[in-house]
Design a protein around this motif. Structure first.
Motif, mmCIF file in Angstrom:
data_model
loop_
_atom_site.group_PDB
_atom_site.id
_atom_site.type_symbol
_atom_site.label_atom_id
_atom_site.label_comp_id
_atom_site.label_asym_id
_atom_site.label_seq_id
_atom_site.Cartn_x
_atom_site.Cartn_y
_atom_site.Cartn_z
ATOM 1 N N VAL A 232 4.284 8.927 5.858
ATOM 2 C CA VAL A 232 5.976 8.707 4.594
ATOM 3 C C VAL A 232 6.071 10.272 5.260
ATOM 4 N N THR B 190 0.810 3.366 -5.518
ATOM 5 C CA THR B 190 2.008 2.660 -5.380
ATOM 6 C C THR B 190 0.413 1.539 -4.470
ATOM 7 N N GLY B 191 0.947 -0.095 -4.869
ATOM 8 C CA GLY B 191 0.085 -1.489 -4.356
ATOM 9 C C GLY B 191 -0.902 -1.451 -5.549
ATOM 10 N N CYS C 184 -6.832 4.677 7.207
ATOM 11 C CA CYS C 184 -5.735 5.440 7.143
ATOM 12 C C CYS C 184 -5.456 6.443 8.663
ATOM 13 N N SER D 51 0.682 -2.315 1.448
ATOM 14 C CA SER D 51 1.087 -2.586 1.245
ATOM 15 C C SER D 51 0.788 -1.185 -0.171
ATOM 16 N N SER D 52 -0.002 -0.570 0.208
ATOM 17 C CA SER D 52 -0.174 0.749 -0.751
ATOM 18 C C SER D 52 0.220 2.377 -0.029
ATOM 19 N N GLU D 53 1.173 2.876 -0.832
ATOM 20 C CA GLU D 53 0.618 4.011 -0.188
ATOM 21 C C GLU D 53 -0.006 5.088 -1.167
ATOM 22 N N LYS E 8 1.051 5.762 3.665
ATOM 23 C CA LYS E 8 1.379 4.099 3.224
ATOM 24 C C LYS E 8 -0.057 3.382 4.293
ATOM 25 N N GLY F 27 -2.509 4.109 8.824
ATOM 26 C CA GLY F 27 -2.061 4.387 8.717
ATOM 27 C C GLY F 27 -0.528 4.967 8.509
ATOM 28 N N GLN F 28 0.463 5.157 8.109
ATOM 29 C CA GLN F 28 1.621 5.463 9.027
ATOM 30 C C GLN F 28 2.287 6.623 7.774
ATOM 31 N N LYS G 74 1.955 12.530 2.360
ATOM 32 C CA LYS G 74 1.997 10.581 1.493
ATOM 33 C C LYS G 74 1.573 10.089 2.887
ATOM 34 N N GLN H 26 -3.612 6.719 -5.607
ATOM 35 C CA GLN H 26 -2.588 5.540 -5.095
ATOM 36 C C GLN H 26 -1.483 5.888 -6.352
#
Length: 135
Positions: free
Chosen positions: A125, A54-55, A118, A31-33, A28, A122-123, A26, A52
Motif C-alpha cells: 500500500v 480491513t476485510g 502476501c 479485499s483485506s489490508e 493488501k 499481495g500489494q 501495509k 488485520q
C-alpha cells in the motif's frame, strides 16, 4: 526449523524499509489490508506485529500475530496470537483450553501460507501525497 527459516526469508521481504520501533508497512491481500509493525528491535532479534486492518469476516476475530525474528539464526516464529496468548512449544493432551499438541507448529505453518500469499499475490500500500507533486 525449516519452516521458521522459510518464514524468515519471506517476512524479510515484507518488513518496512526502516527497521526501527513503530515502523509500519501495509500489505493488501485480496479485499483485506494488513499492517506489519515493528514493535521492538534489538541486536539479534526483531519483534513484529501483524494486524488485520480491513476485510474482517463477521463472527471471526481479525488476524493478530506477534512474530519474533532471530537475525543471527535467520528464523522467525510466532510467539503470541490473538493479543494475549503466549504459545508453548507443545501441549499435553487433553488440556483445559483444548490446545492441539502441535499448535505452535500449526500456527507457524499458517504464517508460512499467509506469507507465501502476501509475497506472491499481495500489494504494497503506497501512501502517495498528490498535493505535494508525487503523483
Amino acid at each position: 526449523m525449516t519452516l521458521c527459516e522459510h518464514n524468515y526469508v519471506r517476512l524479510s521481504k515484507l518488513l518496512p524499509k526502516e527497521r526501527t520501533a513503530k515502523s509500519v508497512r501495509k500489505v493488501k491481500l485480496g479485499s483485506s489490508e494488513f499492517a506489519i509493525i515493528i514493535d521492538d528491535s534489538a541486536k539479534y532479534t526483531l519483534d513484529i506485529s501483524i494486524k488485520q486492518l480491513t476485510g474482517m469476516v463477521k463472527g471471526v476475530s481479525p488476524l493478530y500475530l506477534t512474530v519474533r525474528l532471530y537475525q543471527d539464526a535467520k528464523v522467525a516464529e510466532i510467539i503470541h496470537h490473538d493479543y494475549h496468548q503466549r504459545i508453548k512449544p507443545s501441549y499435553g493432551y487433553p488440556n483445559p483450553k483444548m490446545h492441539q499438541k502441535d499448535e505452535k507448529y500449526q500456527l507457524n505453518a499458517f504464517l508460512y501460507d499467509w506469507l507465501v500469499a502476501c509475497v506472491e499475490h499481495g500489494q504494497a500500500v503506497l501512501n502517495w501525497d498528490i498535493n505535494n507533486g508525487l503523483v
